[in-house]
Enzyme design. Structure first.
Site, PDB file in Angstrom:
ATOM      1  N   HIS A 103       6.552  -0.666   9.104  1.00  0.00           N
ATOM      2  CA  HIS A 103       7.739  -0.473   7.162  1.00  0.00           C
ATOM      3  C   HIS A 103       6.377  -0.847   6.210  1.00  0.00           C
ATOM      4  O   HIS A 103       5.723  -1.603   6.984  1.00  0.00           O
ATOM      5  CB  HIS A 103       8.304  -1.013   7.268  1.00  0.00           C
ATOM      6  CG  HIS A 103       8.361  -2.766   7.284  1.00  0.00           C
ATOM      7  ND1 HIS A 103       7.779  -3.637   6.047  1.00  0.00           N
ATOM      8  CD2 HIS A 103       8.879  -3.623   8.618  1.00  0.00           C
ATOM      9  CE1 HIS A 103       7.861  -4.714   7.629  1.00  0.00           C
ATOM     10  NE2 HIS A 103       7.851  -4.231   8.707  1.00  0.00           N
ATOM     11  N   ASP A 104       6.496   0.116   5.750  1.00  0.00           N
ATOM     12  CA  ASP A 104       5.208  -0.058   4.334  1.00  0.00           C
ATOM     13  C   ASP A 104       3.502   0.060   5.054  1.00  0.00           C
ATOM     14  O   ASP A 104       3.101  -0.546   3.598  1.00  0.00           O
ATOM     15  CB  ASP A 104       5.937  -1.186   3.236  1.00  0.00           C
ATOM     16  CG  ASP A 104       7.360  -1.521   3.272  1.00  0.00           C
ATOM     17  OD1 ASP A 104       7.922  -1.432   2.101  1.00  0.00           O
ATOM     18  OD2 ASP A 104       7.650  -2.351   4.318  1.00  0.00           O
TER      19      ASP A 104
ATOM     20  N   GLY B  44       3.285  -4.774   9.548  1.00  0.00           N
ATOM     21  CA  GLY B  44       4.949  -3.825   7.972  1.00  0.00           C
ATOM     22  C   GLY B  44       3.580  -4.581   7.281  1.00  0.00           C
ATOM     23  O   GLY B  44       2.931  -5.284   7.668  1.00  0.00           O
TER      24      GLY B  44
END
Length: 262
Positions: free
Chosen positions: A121-122, A139
């Site tokens: 994520h991200d 992440g």
């Protein structure tokens, strides 16, 4: 009409360009957009708020756009955005973002992403990178343009890997790696410059000379970080042809939150 295999399950709300090819047993969710010329191999799952650009080649068994592996995630409508002309090999897993960061995981253009790569994520992955088999980005990782990450390499969350970096096989990257460097190992060590990569990308001898000087200041002259950064900031007058390269390194040093690998 799109070439969609009859065994594929494609939600009626998905926006699929008419030139897209979707292989057997794929599952495509309602909030997915896939651009022209992209091919999706058998047994892929593409879900979530996922946008995929043009002329990508996605091999069988990839999972793109699943919810982030973050216990704080509470179902927010976060996104995955993939650019154009990427090769995404078997069993890759790319997750959407989180509300605690940008809310979007971003993959740029012309990337070569090998089997079993995980992009959490991200993350932000630039253009023309190579991520070898089983490379794993935790992440919030940022990877610059033209970076190469070797197989079985793990990158710690919130870490930056600069442009033109080459990280060797099975490296443990837990600090930021400045642009142009070659690193490997566990613990990680800076081994030198990615000179062959720079030459292949058309860097002139004058630009390479300036980059060598920056490397010496950071790693070979025993200077503190602050003293090395100040010395690098004075280089544009001596190396005007490398002004952009110097600015790239200085910007990286100024935004490093985890500290650089030294």
């Amino acid at each position: 009409m799109s070439s969609i295999h009859p065994t594929a399950v494609v939600d009626a709300q998905a926006r699929i360009d008419s030139s897209v090819h979707i292989g057997p047993y794929c599952v495509i969710g309602p909030q997915v957009t896939i651009g022209a010329g992209t091919t999706v191999g058998a047994h892929c799952v593409i879900e979530g708020h996922t946008t995929i650009g043009r002329d990508n080649r996605i091999f069988q068994f990839a999972s793109l756009g699943a919810a982030p592996q973050d216990k704080k995630y509470a179902g927010e409508p976060t996104r995955l955005v993939i650019g154009d002309r990427n090769t995404i090999r078997e069993f890759c897993t790319f997750n959407t973002g989180t509300a605690q960061d940008r809310g979007v995981t971003t993959i740029g253009n012309d990337n070569w992403i090998m089997a079993y790569v995980h992009i959490a994520h991200d993350c932000v992955v630039g253009d023309q990178t190579i991520l070898a088999n089983n490379a794993t980005l935790a992440g919030h990782v940022h990877v610059g343009d033209h970076a190469i990450i070797g197989g079985l390499t793990g990158v710690h969350q919130f870490t930056q890997v600069g442009a033109h970096v080459m990280a060797g096989f099975a490296s443990h990257i837990s600090q930021d790696v400045p642009p142009f460097m070659m690193v490997d190992g566990n613990p990680l060590a800076v081994r030198g410059l990615n000179l062959e990569g720079l030459r292949r990308r058309g860097f002139s001898p004058a630009r390479i000379a300036a980059i060598k000087q920056m490397h010496r200041l950071l790693y070979r002259q025993g200077l503190t970080f602050e003293a090395a950064r100040s010395a690098i900031a004075e280089l544009p007058g001596m190396h005007p042809e490398a002004e952009g390269d110097i600015a790239l390194l200085l910007a990286f040093l100024d935004t490093s939150a985890r500290g650089i690998a030294r």
